[in-house]
Design an enzyme around this catalytic site. Structure first.
Site, PDB file in Angstrom:
ATOM      1  CG  HIS A 189      -2.160  -0.975   0.695  1.00  0.00           C
ATOM      2  ND1 HIS A 189      -2.172  -2.296   1.065  1.00  0.00           N
ATOM      3  CD2 HIS A 189      -3.203  -0.813  -0.140  1.00  0.00           C
ATOM      4  CE1 HIS A 189      -3.207  -2.892   0.486  1.00  0.00           C
ATOM      5  NE2 HIS A 189      -3.847  -2.013  -0.243  1.00  0.00           N
ATOM      6  CD  GLU A 431     -10.109  -8.470  -3.461  1.00  0.00           C
ATOM      7  OE1 GLU A 431      -9.009  -7.926  -3.566  1.00  0.00           O
ATOM      8  OE2 GLU A 431     -11.044  -7.968  -2.811  1.00  0.00           O
ATOM      9  CG  ASP A 455      -5.711  -9.167  -2.185  1.00  0.00           C
ATOM     10  OD1 ASP A 455      -4.674  -9.389  -1.551  1.00  0.00           O
ATOM     11  OD2 ASP A 455      -6.490  -8.241  -1.898  1.00  0.00           O
ATOM     12  CB  CYS A 502      -9.450  -2.106  -9.673  1.00  0.00           C
ATOM     13  SG  CYS A 502     -10.018  -3.351  -8.513  1.00  0.00           S
TER      14      CYS A 502
HETATM   15  C1  PEP Z   1      -6.501  -6.020  -5.440  1.00  0.00           C
HETATM   16  O1  PEP Z   1      -6.446  -6.892  -4.584  1.00  0.00           O
HETATM   17  O2  PEP Z   1      -6.137  -6.182  -6.616  1.00  0.00           O
HETATM   18  C2  PEP Z   1      -6.996  -4.672  -5.105  1.00  0.00           C
HETATM   19  C3  PEP Z   1      -7.192  -3.777  -6.044  1.00  0.00           C
HETATM   20  O3  PEP Z   1      -7.231  -4.389  -3.805  1.00  0.00           O
HETATM   21  P1  PEP Z   1      -6.120  -4.000  -2.724  1.00  0.00           P
HETATM   22  O4  PEP Z   1      -4.830  -3.750  -3.453  1.00  0.00           O
HETATM   23  O5  PEP Z   1      -6.631  -2.801  -2.018  1.00  0.00           O
HETATM   24  O6  PEP Z   1      -6.081  -5.227  -1.872  1.00  0.00           O
HETATM   25 MG    MG Z   2      -7.457  -6.687  -2.700  1.00  0.00          MG
END
Ligand code: PEP
Ligand code: MG
Length: 571
Positions: A189, A431, A455, A502
C-alpha cells in the site's frame, strides 16, 4: 557512491538529501546523579521542546488533514502536561537520585502497564499515547533526533523500513521529493499511495536504512528501480537529464488527456483510476481519467482513533462524485485487514491476516459498521454516477448478504424521505480464485466484476504480496492468472455485464495487450499510468491481440507469455 536495486514503485526521479524515518536508538543507562535540581531542569527542557514540536505537528495536521487527525496530538499534549505523570518522574529523580531517562522510563512503564491492563478502551488508548510521547521526550533527553515527517520543511528523500498508509498520507509533497523503503512490492500500500501522490518511489531495496545516513545525498530512480547514494557530479548530471526526458515524455502523453481510449482498430475501452481519498480526484482529472474504477474507502477509517461517522463518509463520497460529474465512480466498501490495520477495532492478532477476518467477512459480522457506510454511500448516490462493489467475495452467499443489507438500508432511507439513486450498479471484486472459477454463476447476479489481481495473484500462486522472498512467484503473466481473468471476462460478457480490472496488473505495459485481447472493458490504475496506457493502446490492434488468445492461455510459463508479448508488441 553506491547503488541499491529495488522495485520501481512510482515513476519519476527524485534528487535530494536523505531524511531517515526511523525511531532512533533510545537505549540508556541508569545513572546516579548528584544534582537533582539540574536533572529536573533537563527533564523540563525535554518536555518543553517536545510540547512545542507537538504543537507544530498538531497545527500541520489540522491544516492538511482536518480537525480529527489533529486531536491525536491534543491527547499527546495533555499527557505531557499531566501532573499525575510528570510529578512522579520528578519525585523519583529527587528521592532516588537517578537520571531523568531512568525516572521517565520507569514511571511511564508503570502507567502504561496499569492502563493496558484496564478493561476500558479509553484507558488503553491513553497507554498508547504515553508510549508515543515518552519516546519523543526520551529522544530529547538523549539528544538524538526524532523523526517528524509532518514537519519536514526542506527538500528531502524519505528513507524508511516501510511506510504505513497513514505515514504516506502525511508526507508533504512540496518537500518530500521521493521515498525508498527496505520492504514492500509494487502492490504494497505504500507503493500504491506513492503513485496516487505522484511521488517517485523505490521499495523493497532490503537495506536502504542500513546503507543511508541522515543527510546523505540520494537519487531515487522510480523509473528503473534504483537508489544511488552520494552520487558523483557526473551521475547527478545524467539523472537530471533523465528527469528532463521523463518530463518531456509526460508532455507527449498529456496531449491525449482529453481523448477517449481507442485501439488502432477502433475498440473503445475505459481507462479509469484508483484513488484513496477525495484529494486524489484532481490527479485523476489532470491525467485524463475517464472515471474512478476503485475508490479504496479504508483510508477514511485509517490514521484516526475511531470509526468515521456517517456524515463524514457522506461528505467524502459526495465530494468525489461531484468532482467526477457524470463519469463513473466505483466505490469499494471497507476492505480492512491484511496489511491495513485499524488499531481502534482491537481485532485479535491472527496467524494469517491475509486469509483471515477481513473486508466483507468483517463487514457482514460487524453490520453496524457496514450499514453506516452503506447509508452514507446511498445518500451520496444522487450526486454523481455511483457504482458500489464489495471486496474479498469468496462465495455467492456473501454477495447476497451484502446486497441484501444494501437494499435494506436503501428501503429505510427511502421510507425516511431521503433521495437515493435508482441507477446504482452493484458489483464485486474478483480477487479470490473460488470466485474467478465460478464467475459464470456470479455473473447472473452481479452488475459487474472488477478483477483485483493484487490479491488474486497472491492467492492463486500462494505467494504473499508483501514478502520479497517469494516475489519470484508473484507472476501476473502466469498462464493460471490469464485463464482466471479470461474466465471472468467471458462470464461477464455471456450475461451482458462488464468486466474491469483494478489490480496493478491493469496498468502494466506487458499485461495491457493481453487484457485488450481478452476483451477487458475497463482498466483501472494509478492516475499517472493512464496517459502512458492510452498512448500504448492507441497503437495496438485488438483484433490481432484477440487472435493470440488461445496461444497465450495454453502457454506453460509466465516467461513464455512475456517473451511472446514483447516480440509481438516490440517492447
Ligand atoms: C486487489 O487486490 O487487486 C486490489 C485492487 O485491492 P487491494 O490492493 O486494495 O487489496
Ligand atoms: Mg485486494
Amino acid at each position: 557512491m553506491s547503488n541499491l536495486k529495488g522495485i520501481a514503485a512510482s515513476s519519476g526521479i527524485a534528487i535530494a538529501k536523505a531524511y531517515k524515518l526511523a525511531v532512533p536508538d533510545l537505549s540508556f543507562k541508569k545513572e546516579s546523579i548528584k544534582d537533582a535540581t539540574k536533572e529536573i531542569e533537563r527533564l523540563t527542557n525535554a518536555l518543553e521542546v517536545s510540547k512545542s514540536e507537538l504543537e507544530k505537528i498538531k497545527e500541520h495536521a489540522r491544516a492538511s488533514l482536518g480537525d480529527e487527525h489533529a486531536e491525536i496530538f491534543s491527547a499527546h499534549l495533555l499527557v505531557l502536561s499531566d501532573p499525575e505523570l510528570i510529578n512522579p518522574i520528578k519525585d523519583k529523580i529527587e528521592s532516588e537520585q537517578v537520571n531523568a531517562e531512568f525516572a521517565l522510563d520507569e514511571t511511564a512503564q508503570m502507567f502504561i502497564q496499569m492502563f493496558e491492563n484496564m478493561d476500558n478502551e479509553y484507558m488503553r488508548e491513553r497507554a498508547a499515547d504515553i508510549k508515543d510521547v515518552t519516546k519523543r521526550v526520551m529522544a530529547h533527553l538523549l539528544n538524538v533526533s526524532f523523526p517528524n515527517p509532518a514537519l519536514i520543511n526542506e527538500e528531502v528523500v524519505v528513507i524508511a523500513e516501510d511506510l504505513t498508509p497513514s505515514d504516506t498520507a502525511q508526507l508533504n509533497k512540496q518537500f518530500v521529493k521521493g521515498f525508498t523503503t527496505n520492504i514492500g512490492g509494487r502492490t504494497s500500500h505504500s507503493a500504491i499511495m506513492a503513485r496516487s501522490l505522484e511521488i517517485p518511489a523505490v521499495v523493497g531495496t532490503k537495506e536502504v536504512t542500513a546503507k543511508i545516513n541522515d543527510g546523505d545525498f540520494v537519487i531515487v530512480d522510480g523509473i528503473d528501480g534504483e537508489v544511488i547514494i552520494n552520487p558523483s557530479d557526473d551521475v547527478i548530471a545524467s539523472y537530471k537529464e533523465k528527469l528532463q526526458q521523463f518530463e518531456q515524455q509526460k508532455q507527449e502523453w498529456a496531449k491525449l488527456k482529453d481523448e477517449p481510449t481507442v485501439s488502432a482498430d477502433g475498440t473503445h475501452v475505459e481507462l479509469v483510476a484508483n484513488i484513496g481519498t477525495p484529494e486524489d480526484v484532481t490527479g485523476v482529472l489532470n491525467n485524463g481519467g475517464e472515471g474512478v474504477g476503485l475508490y479504496r474507502t479504508e483510508f477514511l477509517y485509517m490514521g484516526k482513533k475511531e470509526l468515521p461517522t456517517e456524515e463524514e463518509q457522506f461528505e467524502s463520497y459526495k465530494a468525489v462524485l461531484e468532482q467526477m460529474g457524470d463519469k463513473p465512480v466505483v466505490v469499494r466498501t471497507l476492505d480492512i485487514g491484511g496489511d491495513k490495520e485499524l488499531p481502534y477495532l482491537e481485532l485479535p492478532e491472527e496467524m494469517n491476516p491475509f486469509l483471515g477476518y477481513r473486508a466483507i467477512r468483517l463487514c457482514l459480522e460487524r453490520d453496524d459498521i457496514f450499514r453506516t457506510q452503506l447509508r452514507a454511500l446511498l445518500r451520496a448516490s444522487v450526486f454523481g454516477n455511483l457504482k458500489i462493489m464489495f471486496p474479498m467475495i469468496a462465495t455467492l452467499d456473501e454477495f447476497r448478504q451484502a446486497k441484501a443489507l444494501l437494499l435494506e438500508e436503501k428501503e429505510k432511507l427511502v421510507a425516511e424521505g431521503v433521495e437515493v439513486s435508482d441507477a446504482i450498479e452493484i458489483g464485486i471484486m474478483v480477487e479470490i480464485p473460488s470466485t474467478a472459477v465460478i464467475a459464470r454463476q456470479f455473473a447472473k447476479e452481479v452488475d459487474f466484476f472488477s478483477i483485483g489481481t493484487n490479491d488474486l495473484i497472491q492467492y492463486t500462486l500462494a505467494a504473499d504480496r508483501m514478502n520479497e522472498r517469494v516475489s519470484y512467484l508473484y507472476q501476473p503473466y502466469h498462464p493460471a492468472i490469464l485463464n482466471l481473468v479470461h474466465n471472468v471476462i467471458e462470464a461477464a460478457h455471456a450475461e451482458g455485464k462488464w468486466a474491469g480490472m483494478c489490480g496493478e496488473m491493469a496498468g502494466d505495459s506487458i499485461a495491457i495487450p493481453i487484457l485488450l485481447g481478452l476483451g477487458l472493458d475497463e482498466f483501472s490504475m494509478s492516475a499517472t499510468s493512464i496517459l502512458p496506457a492510452r498512448t500504448q493502446i492507441k497503437g495496438l490492434s485488438k483484433e490481432e491481440l484477440a487472435s493470440y488468445k488461445d496461444t497465450l492461455l495454453n502457454m506453460n510459463t509466465a516467461d513464455e507469455v512475456e517473451a511472446f508479448i514483447r516480440e509481438k508488441t516490440n517492447q
